[in-house]
Write a protein that holds these residues in place. Structure first.
Motif, PDB file in Angstrom:
ATOM      1  N   GLY A 167       0.805  -1.214   0.000  1.00 16.14           N
ATOM      2  CA  GLY A 167       0.000   0.000   0.000  1.00 16.14           C
ATOM      3  C   GLY A 167       0.836   1.261   0.000  1.00 16.14           C
ATOM      4  O   GLY A 167       1.732   1.426  -0.843  1.00 16.14           O
ATOM      5  N   GLU A 168       0.569   2.157   0.977  1.00  9.10           N
ATOM      6  CA  GLU A 168       1.270   3.453   1.004  1.00  9.10           C
ATOM      7  C   GLU A 168       2.773   3.304   1.306  1.00  9.10           C
ATOM      8  O   GLU A 168       3.524   4.264   1.156  1.00  9.10           O
ATOM      9  N   GLN A 170       4.662   1.185  -0.260  1.00  3.62           N
ATOM     10  CA  GLN A 170       5.290   0.603  -1.456  1.00  3.62           C
ATOM     11  C   GLN A 170       6.518   1.409  -1.902  1.00  3.62           C
ATOM     12  O   GLN A 170       7.575   0.853  -2.196  1.00  3.62           O
ATOM     13  N   GLN A 171       6.349   2.728  -1.903  1.00  7.18           N
ATOM     14  CA  GLN A 171       7.425   3.611  -2.372  1.00  7.18           C
ATOM     15  C   GLN A 171       8.710   3.415  -1.545  1.00  7.18           C
ATOM     16  O   GLN A 171       9.806   3.291  -2.082  1.00  7.18           O
TER      17      GLN A 171
END
Lengths: 209, 247
Positions: A167-168, A170-171
């Motif tokens: 989700g958030e 991932q980066q």
């Protein structure tokens, strides 16, 4: 000019090998840092990064192993470099004793010089055997690192796949995977350079025997 | 061989020393390198016994072909008896050393490296962007002797001046000047022969802007300890063996 003539002395080659191993240790330290970052991101991500946790442990273990083996090989490379210097000094001594012998006519004096030449030759035999043994240990240790680096290539691709499910986060996880990938590629490059230098050292050792 | 960064702003100063694998019975030495882009000056590269670890340590900080210049402050074996091996390692390099010692230093074996004699009044060396100064330090202790000053990094490589005789593994930097005096006193009184030379050197060095004074043995002086050293050294009587003999 033949290839052999343009090669650096063996003690330089061994020192260059130690230099590459030092770079490998530095890269592995950065890898360890990436593993620590990954652990903290994975902890924050909770369930979203469940699959990433064992990967971070693997990366940390791999980095620690690389540091361990590179340290050992570095010490072995220094042994080879010092042995090459000793061998060269003994060789130089033997050459000079021969020059002295050519100027002597007294049998007793020639005998004394012959003993010195034998002593120098003995030093070289011991050093060459020591170098040969050290070189085989060195190759084994480098193989250990290489094996771990190969596994890391698989881990990088698994990391990316796990990152895509985070989700958030991932980066962040992708960025960690990028760092590990970069470090792995750097380690592979250094291993290739080390192998070339080991080949050169082995060639020099064979030529002497 | 331990490697320590002294300065890293555009160009780099690195110190080498405290080699725990050094054969026993030989004096511990500090070696220094200035790396400026693709050029580097290796200073007082050391004796033949520490050559292998020294070369390996140099290769940790720069490529072999970037070591274009060597410097020998004077002719002592702990400074440069490794010359014959460096000659094979760096055949295209140049050696900057006192003109006075050229025919002596060649006894260490010099076939490929080019010897550039430093004149009595000193000279300069331009690397890629940095100009280093070879500062005369004659009779401190050798009769032909130089130190290296970097006006940009404000570092003075001071050869045997500031040297100390200590136990193995002493810290790299002076931490308490007053306590450190005991480690330096005998060395300076016995190895330095001339009060006149000493005072002349102190007067000239006081005019330089120095953040760090890096000797070839012992510890590095930083900040106010540099001035403390100059004051202490100026007040010290040297050449004491003669006085003892005369009684």
């Amino acid at each position: 000019m033949s290839n052999q003539e343009i090669q650096p002395p063996a003690f330089v080659t061994a020192a260059m090998l130690a230099g590459h191993l030092y770079s490998m240790m530095e890269t592995a330290k950065l890898m360890l840092l990436s593993a620590c970052n990954a652990k903290s991101v994975a902890a924050r991500a909770g369930d979203k990064a469940l699959g990433f946790r064992p990967i971070t442990d693997f990366i940390a273990d791999m980095a620690n192993d690389t540091i361990h083996y590179a340290t050992k090989i570095n010490q072995l490379a220094l042994v080879v470099s010092s042995a090459s210097v000793t061998s060269m000094r003994a060789n130089d001594g033997a050459r000079r004793f021969l020059e002295v012998k050519e100027q002597l006519s007294n049998e007793q004096q020639i005998h004394i010089i012959d003993r010195l030449i034998t002593k120098s030759d003995d030093v070289q035999i011991v050093v060459q055997q020591q170098t040969k043994d050290t070189m085989s240990q060195l190759c084994l240790q480098l193989d250990e690192i290489h094996q771990r680096v190969r596994s890391s290539i698989v881990i990088v691709s698994t990391s990316r796949s796990e990152a895509s499910r985070a989700g958030e986060f991932q980066q962040y996880l992708n960025s960690i995977a990028d760092n590990v990938e970069l470090a792995v590629s750097e380690l592979q490059r250094e291993i290739t350079e080390c192998r070339k230098l080991i080949e050169l050292l082995s060639f020099n050792a064979v030529m002497k025997l | 061989m331990k490697t320590s960064n002294l300065y890293n702003k555009g160009h780099r100063w690195v110190a080498f020393g405290r080699d725990d694998k050094k054969p026993s019975g030989i004096i511990d030495t500090n070696q220094y390198i200035v790396i400026d882009g693709d050029r580097a000056l290796l200073m007082d590269p050391g004796g033949i016994e520490i050559f292998a670890p020294m070369l390996a340590a140099v290769l940790q900080v720069c490529r072999i072909d970037s070591v274009t210049d060597l410097f020998a402050s004077h002719q002592d074996p702990d400074i440069i008896s490794s010359l014959g091996l460096w000659d094979q390692t760096l055949p295209n390099a140049r050696l900057h050393a006192p003109w006075l010692w050229e025919s002596f230093l060649r006894h260490f074996g010099l076939n490929s490296i080019k010897y550039l004699g430093i004149p009595d009044e000193g000279s300069t060396l331009m690397l890629e962007t940095v100009e280093l100064q070879f500062i005369p330090a004659h009779y401190l202790h050798a009769s032909g002797n130089y130190h290296v000053y970097d006006p940009e990094a404000r570092i003075l490589m001071s050869g045997d001046v500031g040297a100390a005789l200590e136990e193995e593994g002493a810290p790299l930097y002076v931490e308490n000047f007053d306590e450190h005096v005991d480690n330096m006193k005998l060395f300076h009184q016995r190895w330095m022969p001339s009060n006149r030379a000493k005072n002349n050197w102190v007067r000239r060095v006081r005019e330089l802007d120095i953040d760090m004074m890096a000797p070839q043995h012992g510890r590095i002086f930083r900040g106010d300890d540099v001035k403390r050293f100059l004051d202490w050294f100026e007040a010290l009587e040297v050449g004491t063996a003669i006085e003892k003999e005369v009684g």
